[in-house]
Design an enzyme around this catalytic site. Structure first.
Site, PDB file in Angstrom:
ATOM      1  N   SER A 145       4.121 -38.555   7.145  1.00  0.00           N
ATOM      2  CA  SER A 145       4.165 -39.682   8.079  1.00  0.00           C
ATOM      3  C   SER A 145       5.322 -40.617   7.728  1.00  0.00           C
ATOM      4  O   SER A 145       6.472 -40.204   7.727  1.00  0.00           O
ATOM      5  CB  SER A 145       2.825 -40.412   8.072  1.00  0.00           C
ATOM      6  OG  SER A 145       2.758 -41.365   9.090  1.00  0.00           O
ATOM      7  N   ASP A 304       7.781 -43.397  14.038  1.00  0.00           N
ATOM      8  CA  ASP A 304       7.887 -42.956  12.652  1.00  0.00           C
ATOM      9  C   ASP A 304       8.233 -41.471  12.592  1.00  0.00           C
ATOM     10  O   ASP A 304       8.305 -40.801  13.632  1.00  0.00           O
ATOM     11  CB  ASP A 304       6.614 -43.300  11.880  1.00  0.00           C
ATOM     12  CG  ASP A 304       5.402 -42.501  12.310  1.00  0.00           C
ATOM     13  OD1 ASP A 304       5.429 -41.895  13.394  1.00  0.00           O
ATOM     14  OD2 ASP A 304       4.408 -42.466  11.566  1.00  0.00           O
ATOM     15  N   ASP A 306       6.849 -38.551  11.989  1.00  0.00           N
ATOM     16  CA  ASP A 306       6.064 -37.521  12.686  1.00  0.00           C
ATOM     17  C   ASP A 306       5.604 -37.978  14.056  1.00  0.00           C
ATOM     18  O   ASP A 306       4.844 -37.295  14.728  1.00  0.00           O
ATOM     19  CB  ASP A 306       4.885 -37.047  11.833  1.00  0.00           C
ATOM     20  CG  ASP A 306       3.820 -38.114  11.638  1.00  0.00           C
ATOM     21  OD1 ASP A 306       4.183 -39.298  11.521  1.00  0.00           O
ATOM     22  OD2 ASP A 306       2.625 -37.772  11.574  1.00  0.00           O
ATOM     23  N   ASP A 308       3.648 -40.393  15.297  1.00  0.00           N
ATOM     24  CA  ASP A 308       2.301 -40.773  15.690  1.00  0.00           C
ATOM     25  C   ASP A 308       2.110 -42.290  15.682  1.00  0.00           C
ATOM     26  O   ASP A 308       1.076 -42.795  16.114  1.00  0.00           O
ATOM     27  CB  ASP A 308       1.235 -40.068  14.839  1.00  0.00           C
ATOM     28  CG  ASP A 308       1.297 -40.417  13.366  1.00  0.00           C
ATOM     29  OD1 ASP A 308       2.211 -41.177  12.956  1.00  0.00           O
ATOM     30  OD2 ASP A 308       0.431 -39.939  12.617  1.00  0.00           O
TER      31      ASP A 308
END
Length: 564
Positions: A145, A304, A306, A308
């Site tokens: 993340s 961010d 990834d 999400d």
């Protein structure tokens, strides 16, 4: 010492030959050896996350194989149909993400389990979507993340598209703990697995289906076309996976003026333009705001690595104001419920979902529309769990779920927070108010006037290594074992210890202190980082009162921490 024994075993075992030189380089650093080998990298309630490197307490191909073999055993126990349904694997742009993706697929395939992989990096929400789209039994995304670049991770999802819940995690953890000898973990040649149709490389069909599902959540596409010539958006993917899907959905919806931050457009595992690739931090949006000032843009959005989570900055007069996750969640709740109500499309028994550390402002807004709010533990998997329950019981209708940590989901195409759909709706929402001569800060002021001046804060203390972990446990232990009637000038009316399994929620190592004026603060060790987090929320009749109350509460609690 046990950790030294394991260190020597890794150096001398030919199975770990690829990392022998790396381990020899730390032979004189006892602290580093201890940190790498004093425990196994913990398979938590969703998977692994840690610093990349050699060792049992690190992210490397060996710990990834171990986790995958444990998951494989869980799937095998589900029967042949589960093996054939297979597992979808996605990865972000971090160091070794592609390598870990391939290693995961090879271990699954060697266990006779079909593995679907993408040709390149993809977002976490698309992985969540793809699981149900392909009717897979499970999914894995290789990502850490918004952690610093030295980290990577391994998140596991189940057939409903949500991250695994504690009961499934426990089964996998049990399987992980059985694996003491890494050399027994099977693998297979990649090309051989493709020939045997055990590894299947996905086409762009899944990408298009994902984008189409997101576009269905648009509420005011008519407004977009009216203002598209004037309304300007700056977007930054922060070197991550969001670049293609976010720009694609905005373009297909009709936004004409979307400018990308060139320095942050392409994948970069070192995140070289930011200290920390987290859109919660204003610094991460610095280049985006600079471009917005140059182009006189109305809105800055940043996702961010990834994709999400999403953070935003809004042009308000001559400055750009960064809004918090709680503020954006409240704005989206009001925008969605208001437009659905006006169009008579708000379903009966509608529900919004947020967490025990999220502001109560969204709940107050929802109540004014006759909409129920459910609170879950921190972690979007618990929101995903509720969506599944609603679909099975057919008693409630999900509208929006969000967390204070900049994660939002609208629609049920995914069962995890989705910065692609959130980016689309934030841009649409901003365009909608722009068409009325307003910006999101203007609308937020109206919300405060109507529902109360809610103000929230977050303090995180980072404590790395074994000693840091011990300190975190001592802090939470102190608060749990020392019942307090007040803290500073604030009287405590209730203490919620979620370790006891209260409010119909699973047990969790979280303490929440309710104050007599309905303000609160919550203490929660992070499940993914070496941090302990303190969440604060206050509500007053004016902005100044809320600011003063919040600052005072934070000061008092942090002073108490220093005394421990």
């Amino acid at each position: 010492m046990v950790y030294l024994k394991i260190y020597e075993e890794w150096i001398n075992d030919p199975y770990f030959k690829d990392v022998k030189d790396e381990l020899l380089n730390i032979k004189d650093d006892n602290n580093e050896i201890e940190d790498r080998f004093y425990k196994n990298l913990e398979f938590g309630t969703a998977g692994l996350r840690g610093i990349i490197g050699a060792g049992t307490n690190r992210m490397n191909k060996y710990t990834v194989r171990r986790a995958t073999f444990a998951l494989s055993n869980k799937i095998i126990n589900e029967g042949d149909s589960a093996k054939d349904r297979g597992v979808v694997i996605a990865h972000d742009n971090r160091h070794k993400s592609r390598e870990f993706c391939i290693e995961t697929a090879k271990t699954l395939a060697a266990c006779g389990i079909k593995a679907y992989i993408f040709d390149d990096l993809r977002t976490t929400p698309e992985l969540s979507f793809a699981i149900r789209y392909l009717n897979a039994i499970s999914g894995i995304v290789i990502t850490a993340s918004h952690n610093p670049p030295e980290y990577n991770g391994y998140k596991v999802y189940w057939e409903d598209g949500a991250q695994i819940l504690p009961d499934v995690a426990k089964e996998i953890i049990n399987e992980v703990e059985k694996i003491q000898d890494y050399s027994i973990i099977p693998s297979i040649d990649y090309h051989e697995a493709i020939d045997k149709k055990l590894i299947i490389e996905l086409s762009d069909e899944v990408d298009t289906a994902f984008i189409e599902a997101i576009k269905k959540q648009s509420l005011r596409s008519d407004v977009i076309h009216k203002v598209s010539d004037d309304f300007k958006i700056v977007f930054t993917p922060l070197h991550g996976t969001g670049n293609i899907p976010v720009r694609r959905v905005l373009k297909e919806l009709g936004f004409e003026n979307v400018m990308v931050v060139k320095e942050q457009e392409m994948p970069d595992a070192d995140f070289s333009t930011v200290e920390y690739p987290n859109p919660e931090e204003k610094e991460a949006l610095k280049l985006g705001i600079e471009l917005a000032k140059k182009e006189n843009a109305n809105l800055v959005i940043g996702t961010d690595p990834d994709c999400d989570r999403v953070g935003i900055a809004v042009k308000n007069n001559d400055e750009y104001v960064c809004l918090s996750g709680n503020q954006v969640g409240a704005l989206m709740t009001k925008y969605i419920l208001d437009n659905l109500s006006k169009d008579n499309k708000l379903p009966n028994n509608s529900v919004i979902i947020n967490t025990i550390v999220t502001s109560d402002l969204g709940e107050k807004i929802a109540k004014s529309y006759g909409v129920e709010t459910l609170k879950t533990l921190t972690g979007f998997k618990f929101i995903g769990e509720k969506i599944k329950e609603f679909e099975q019981n057919k008693d409630k209708n999900f509208v929006i779920g969000y967390e204070e940590s900049y994660g939002y989901l609208v629609g049920t195409h995914a069962r995890d927070k989705d910065a692609v759909v959130a980016s689309m709706l934030i841009c649409e929402m901003a365009a909608y108010y722009y068409s009325k001569g307003l910006n999101l800060c203007d609308e937020l002021k109206e919300i405060y006037k109507e529902y109360g001046y809610y103000k929230e804060g977050l303090k995180s203390i980072t404590l790395k290594g074994k000693s840091g972990n011990d300190k975190i446990q001592n802090i939470i232990k102190f608060f749990r074992e020392n019942s307090m009637e007040s803290i500073g000038s604030f009287k405590i009316s209730d203490i919620k210890d979620y370790q006891n399994g209260i409010d119909s929620l699973p047990k969790s190592n979280v303490l929440k202190y309710i104050l007599d004026d309905n303000s609160w603060f919550t203490i929660r060790p992070s499940g993914t980082e070496p941090k302990i987090k303190f969440y604060f929320s206050v509500d007053s009749d004016s902005q100044k009162e809320s600011d003063d109350k919040l600052n005072n509460l934070i000061k008092i609690v942090m002073k108490k921490i220093e005394e421990i």
